[in-house]
Design a protein around this motif. Structure first.
Motif, mmCIF file in Angstrom:
data_model
loop_
_atom_site.group_PDB
_atom_site.id
_atom_site.type_symbol
_atom_site.label_atom_id
_atom_site.label_comp_id
_atom_site.label_asym_id
_atom_site.label_seq_id
_atom_site.Cartn_x
_atom_site.Cartn_y
_atom_site.Cartn_z
ATOM 1 N N GLY A 232 -32.258 36.781 -7.268
ATOM 2 C CA GLY A 232 -32.443 38.097 -6.682
ATOM 3 C C GLY A 232 -32.119 38.083 -5.216
ATOM 4 N N VAL A 233 -32.652 39.045 -4.500
ATOM 5 C CA VAL A 233 -32.323 39.243 -3.096
ATOM 6 C C VAL A 233 -33.343 38.541 -2.205
ATOM 7 C CG1 VAL A 233 -32.005 40.996 -1.309
ATOM 8 C CG2 VAL A 233 -31.291 41.457 -3.652
ATOM 9 N N LEU B 267 -21.581 35.684 -7.310
ATOM 10 C CA LEU B 267 -21.931 36.956 -7.947
ATOM 11 C C LEU B 267 -23.189 37.573 -7.346
ATOM 12 C CD1 LEU B 267 -21.221 36.006 -11.670
ATOM 13 C CD2 LEU B 267 -19.849 37.501 -10.184
ATOM 14 N N ASP B 268 -23.767 36.915 -6.323
ATOM 15 C CA ASP B 268 -24.958 37.391 -5.621
ATOM 16 C C ASP B 268 -26.197 37.433 -6.521
ATOM 17 O OD1 ASP B 268 -25.882 38.027 -3.079
ATOM 18 O OD2 ASP B 268 -25.827 40.178 -3.464
ATOM 19 N N VAL B 269 -26.260 36.490 -7.459
ATOM 20 C CA VAL B 269 -27.409 36.408 -8.376
ATOM 21 C C VAL B 269 -28.457 35.450 -7.836
ATOM 22 C CG1 VAL B 269 -28.132 35.741 -10.712
ATOM 23 C CG2 VAL B 269 -25.992 36.996 -10.377
ATOM 24 N N ALA C 61 -21.709 26.209 -11.857
ATOM 25 C CA ALA C 61 -22.380 27.409 -12.350
ATOM 26 C C ALA C 61 -23.239 28.027 -11.246
ATOM 27 C CB ALA C 61 -23.225 27.087 -13.581
ATOM 28 N N LEU C 62 -23.920 27.192 -10.449
ATOM 29 C CA LEU C 62 -24.687 27.703 -9.313
ATOM 30 C C LEU C 62 -23.769 28.392 -8.303
ATOM 31 C CD1 LEU C 62 -27.327 24.964 -8.388
ATOM 32 C CD2 LEU C 62 -27.749 27.253 -9.306
ATOM 33 N N ASP C 63 -22.613 27.791 -8.038
ATOM 34 C CA ASP C 63 -21.641 28.404 -7.128
ATOM 35 C C ASP C 63 -21.206 29.766 -7.641
ATOM 36 O OD1 ASP C 63 -21.726 26.239 -5.429
ATOM 37 O OD2 ASP C 63 -19.859 25.350 -6.178
ATOM 38 N N MET C 64 -20.958 29.858 -8.940
ATOM 39 C CA MET C 64 -20.558 31.126 -9.537
ATOM 40 C C MET C 64 -21.677 32.158 -9.390
ATOM 41 S SD MET C 64 -19.915 32.165 -13.476
ATOM 42 C CE MET C 64 -21.669 31.991 -13.671
#
Length: 88
Positions: A79-80, A66-68, A59-62
């Motif tokens: 975030g960024v 997704l750049d979350v 889930a972390l990889d996903m």
């Protein structure tokens, strides 16, 4: 696997697990701290379907794809992250 299927219940789908992880990242956390907060949150909200550490990492990889979430200096951020401060 990413979304609920016949064999994956809605609370174990990677999108749901990812959302639950993202909710725990109210501040930068290590992976271990995020795992502990995630497990506590699932227990307090009566999610009984088991989620292994491997599924948590998927889930972390996903979320990263997704750049979350971002990992910087061993801390997970939602975030960024300022790219100018990150060493590449």
């Amino acid at each position: 696997m990413i979304t609920p299927t016949k064999g994956i219940s809605p609370d174990r789908a990677l999108l749901a697990v990812g959302a639950q992880i993202a909710m725990q990242l109210d501040r930068p956390l290590t992976v271990s701290q995020a795992w502990a907060k995630f497990r506590e949150w699932r227990e307090s909200h009566s999610h009984t379907a088991p989620v292994s550490f491997g599924w948590f990492v998927l889930a972390l990889d996903m979320l990263h794809a997704l750049d979350v979430v971002h990992l910087h200096e061993d801390l997970l951020y939602k975030g960024v992250v300022d790219a100018s401060s990150a060493q590449r």
